[in-house]
Write an enzyme that holds these catalytic residues in place. Structure first.
Site, PDB file in Angstrom:
ATOM      1  N   ASN A 292      11.872   0.072  -0.350  1.00  0.00           N
ATOM      2  CA  ASN A 292      10.848   1.049   0.002  1.00  0.00           C
ATOM      3  C   ASN A 292      10.299   0.877   1.422  1.00  0.00           C
ATOM      4  O   ASN A 292       9.790   1.823   2.007  1.00  0.00           O
ATOM      5  CB  ASN A 292       9.696   0.941  -1.001  1.00  0.00           C
ATOM      6  CG  ASN A 292       8.507   1.783  -0.609  1.00  0.00           C
ATOM      7  OD1 ASN A 292       8.489   2.997  -0.809  1.00  0.00           O
ATOM      8  ND2 ASN A 292       7.491   1.152  -0.025  1.00  0.00           N
TER       9      ASN A 292
ATOM     10  N   THR B  24       0.116   9.829   2.204  1.00  0.00           N
ATOM     11  CA  THR B  24      -0.024   8.383   2.390  1.00  0.00           C
ATOM     12  C   THR B  24      -0.630   8.136   3.764  1.00  0.00           C
ATOM     13  O   THR B  24      -0.800   9.060   4.562  1.00  0.00           O
ATOM     14  CB  THR B  24       1.340   7.663   2.324  1.00  0.00           C
ATOM     15  OG1 THR B  24       2.120   8.045   3.467  1.00  0.00           O
ATOM     16  CG2 THR B  24       2.101   7.996   1.056  1.00  0.00           C
TER      17      THR B  24
ATOM     18  N   ASP C 225       9.466 -10.338   5.947  1.00  0.00           N
ATOM     19  CA  ASP C 225       9.984  -9.505   7.030  1.00  0.00           C
ATOM     20  C   ASP C 225      11.328  -8.964   6.558  1.00  0.00           C
ATOM     21  O   ASP C 225      12.311  -9.711   6.473  1.00  0.00           O
ATOM     22  CB  ASP C 225      10.139 -10.344   8.299  1.00  0.00           C
ATOM     23  CG  ASP C 225      10.813  -9.589   9.448  1.00  0.00           C
ATOM     24  OD1 ASP C 225      11.151  -8.404   9.264  1.00  0.00           O
ATOM     25  OD2 ASP C 225      10.998 -10.203  10.520  1.00  0.00           O
ATOM     26  N   VAL C 226      11.376  -7.678   6.273  1.00  0.00           N
ATOM     27  CA  VAL C 226      12.584  -7.107   5.669  1.00  0.00           C
ATOM     28  C   VAL C 226      13.768  -7.067   6.623  1.00  0.00           C
ATOM     29  O   VAL C 226      14.899  -6.800   6.198  1.00  0.00           O
ATOM     30  CB  VAL C 226      12.327  -5.690   5.103  1.00  0.00           C
ATOM     31  CG1 VAL C 226      11.403  -5.731   3.906  1.00  0.00           C
ATOM     32  CG2 VAL C 226      11.796  -4.747   6.193  1.00  0.00           C
TER      33      VAL C 226
ATOM     34  N   TYR D 277      14.096   7.953  13.485  1.00  0.00           N
ATOM     35  CA  TYR D 277      13.742   8.065  12.072  1.00  0.00           C
ATOM     36  C   TYR D 277      14.830   8.829  11.314  1.00  0.00           C
ATOM     37  O   TYR D 277      15.281   8.402  10.243  1.00  0.00           O
ATOM     38  CB  TYR D 277      12.402   8.783  11.941  1.00  0.00           C
ATOM     39  CG  TYR D 277      11.855   8.817  10.531  1.00  0.00           C
ATOM     40  CD1 TYR D 277      11.273   7.688   9.964  1.00  0.00           C
ATOM     41  CD2 TYR D 277      11.909   9.981   9.774  1.00  0.00           C
ATOM     42  CE1 TYR D 277      10.769   7.718   8.671  1.00  0.00           C
ATOM     43  CE2 TYR D 277      11.408  10.022   8.480  1.00  0.00           C
ATOM     44  CZ  TYR D 277      10.837   8.887   7.934  1.00  0.00           C
ATOM     45  OH  TYR D 277      10.344   8.922   6.657  1.00  0.00           O
TER      46      TYR D 277
ATOM     47  N   ASP E  48       5.834  -7.502   1.533  1.00  0.00           N
ATOM     48  CA  ASP E  48       5.284  -6.738   2.649  1.00  0.00           C
ATOM     49  C   ASP E  48       4.926  -7.723   3.753  1.00  0.00           C
ATOM     50  O   ASP E  48       4.875  -8.932   3.523  1.00  0.00           O
ATOM     51  CB  ASP E  48       4.031  -5.955   2.211  1.00  0.00           C
ATOM     52  CG  ASP E  48       3.861  -4.636   2.964  1.00  0.00           C
ATOM     53  OD1 ASP E  48       3.784  -4.686   4.198  1.00  0.00           O
ATOM     54  OD2 ASP E  48       3.806  -3.581   2.314  1.00  0.00           O
TER      55      ASP E  48
ATOM     56  N   THR F  73       1.442   9.498   6.682  1.00  0.00           N
ATOM     57  CA  THR F  73       1.461  10.932   6.983  1.00  0.00           C
ATOM     58  C   THR F  73       0.080  11.489   7.291  1.00  0.00           C
ATOM     59  O   THR F  73      -0.059  12.681   7.576  1.00  0.00           O
ATOM     60  CB  THR F  73       2.051  11.724   5.797  1.00  0.00           C
ATOM     61  OG1 THR F  73       1.239  11.518   4.636  1.00  0.00           O
ATOM     62  CG2 THR F  73       3.474  11.299   5.512  1.00  0.00           C
TER      63      THR F  73
ATOM     64  N   LYS G 169      17.289   7.379   8.313  1.00  0.00           N
ATOM     65  CA  LYS G 169      17.223   7.918   6.957  1.00  0.00           C
ATOM     66  C   LYS G 169      18.552   8.539   6.528  1.00  0.00           C
ATOM     67  O   LYS G 169      18.917   8.485   5.342  1.00  0.00           O
ATOM     68  CB  LYS G 169      16.075   8.918   6.853  1.00  0.00           C
ATOM     69  CG  LYS G 169      14.700   8.269   7.013  1.00  0.00           C
ATOM     70  CD  LYS G 169      14.473   7.133   6.015  1.00  0.00           C
ATOM     71  CE  LYS G 169      13.075   6.569   6.085  1.00  0.00           C
ATOM     72  NZ  LYS G 169      12.851   5.506   5.075  1.00  0.00           N
TER      73      LYS G 169
ATOM     74  N   ARG H 289       0.840  -1.191   0.000  1.00  0.00           N
ATOM     75  CA  ARG H 289       0.000   0.000   0.000  1.00  0.00           C
ATOM     76  C   ARG H 289       0.879   1.247   0.000  1.00  0.00           C
ATOM     77  O   ARG H 289       2.097   1.181   0.051  1.00  0.00           O
ATOM     78  CB  ARG H 289      -0.944   0.003   1.210  1.00  0.00           C
ATOM     79  CG  ARG H 289      -0.254   0.125   2.554  1.00  0.00           C
ATOM     80  CD  ARG H 289      -1.268   0.034   3.689  1.00  0.00           C
ATOM     81  NE  ARG H 289      -0.628   0.241   4.986  1.00  0.00           N
ATOM     82  CZ  ARG H 289      -1.249   0.074   6.152  1.00  0.00           C
ATOM     83  NH1 ARG H 289      -2.517  -0.299   6.180  1.00  0.00           N
ATOM     84  NH2 ARG H 289      -0.606   0.289   7.294  1.00  0.00           N
TER      85      ARG H 289
END
Length: 243
Positions: free
Chosen positions: A87, A188, A60-61, A153, A37, A191, A157, A16
């Site tokens: 992503n 999204t 599971d990344v 975060y 995902d 946010t 990043k 999504r």
């Protein structure tokens, strides 16, 4: 003719939001897409919508074993990987530094940073088989200028931005390009509730971004049109970071 005809693509966090936008657009440009995902229902629904050249894998990344499985399944289904879009990511509510917990800090680092390391690590051999490729790491404007009360975060990043550059230096000789994308406030689910009139008025372009605007950049970096771009950051923020 599509811009990604017969390219094999892996996209994480694709069920999504921004990820789903990337899946739809890259597949529409001729790519064969494996998207992953932890949101199994959303992932299956998108897979059913897009047809036989788009396959969902629960993933599971933060797990090396899951990454090995994704690469193996992709190669068996479509062939060596040409493009990886890292992503997947999470954010947590704003919190003062003194109140931040080690548990939450590590969770954000694992999903946003360690997953990118694992993704790059495990696709390299496949991209070498393909004769080269493109890795697109989704960072954030918070990887350029930081975000208040979001130390985990921001740390994650900035790390994605730095890892992108280090990987680009190492992998260039194999024809593998690595770039980072830095969205600002994009509409999204992540946010929702953060974007308001005061924030919008702070943007030089006076609007929040749409997922498709980020996807346009991802598509450019995934395609051969960006063949001389590597180790660079591409900001999509409506000018917010220019202030």
């Amino acid at each position: 003719m599509g811009r990604l005809d017969d390219k094999v693509v892996v996209i994480t966090g694709g069920a999504r939001g921004l990820g789903a936008s990337h899946v739809r657009r890259l597949s529409s440009e001729g790519a064969k897409v494996i998207f992953t995902d932890i949101l199994e229902e959303d992932g299956k629904n998108l897979e059913n919508e897009l047809g036989e050249n788009v396959i969902f894998v629960k993933h599971d990344v933060t797990s090396a074993e899951d990454w090995k499985n994704v690469v193996s399944k992709t190669e068996k289904t479509f062939g060596p990987i040409n493009i990886l879009v890292n992503n997947a990511g999470i954010d947590l509510p704003e919190v003062n530094l003194e109140e931040a917990t080690e548990e939450n800090f590590r969770k954000v680092i694992d999903v946003n940073q360690v997953s990118v390391f694992l993704g790059m690590k495990y696709v390299v051999s496949s991209m070498k088989k393909a004769g080269g490729g493109s890795i697109v790491n989704i960072s954030s404007l918070a990887g350029i200028i930081g975000a208040n009360k979001k130390i985990a975060y921001t740390a994650s990043k900035f790390a994605v931005r730095g890892m992108t550059k280090a990987a680009a230096l190492e992998l260039g000789e194999y024809g593998i390009r690595v770039n980072s994308v830095h969205p600002g406030f994009i509409k999204t689910a992540m946010t929702e509730g953060l974007i308001n009139d005061d924030l919008i008025n702070a943007f030089p372009l006076k609007k929040a971004g749409e997922p498709e605007e980020v996807t346009n950049m991802v598509l450019y970096l995934a395609s051969d049109e960006s063949s001389y771009s590597t180790g660079s950051e591409f900001v999509i923020d409506g000018g917010l970071g220019a202030q």
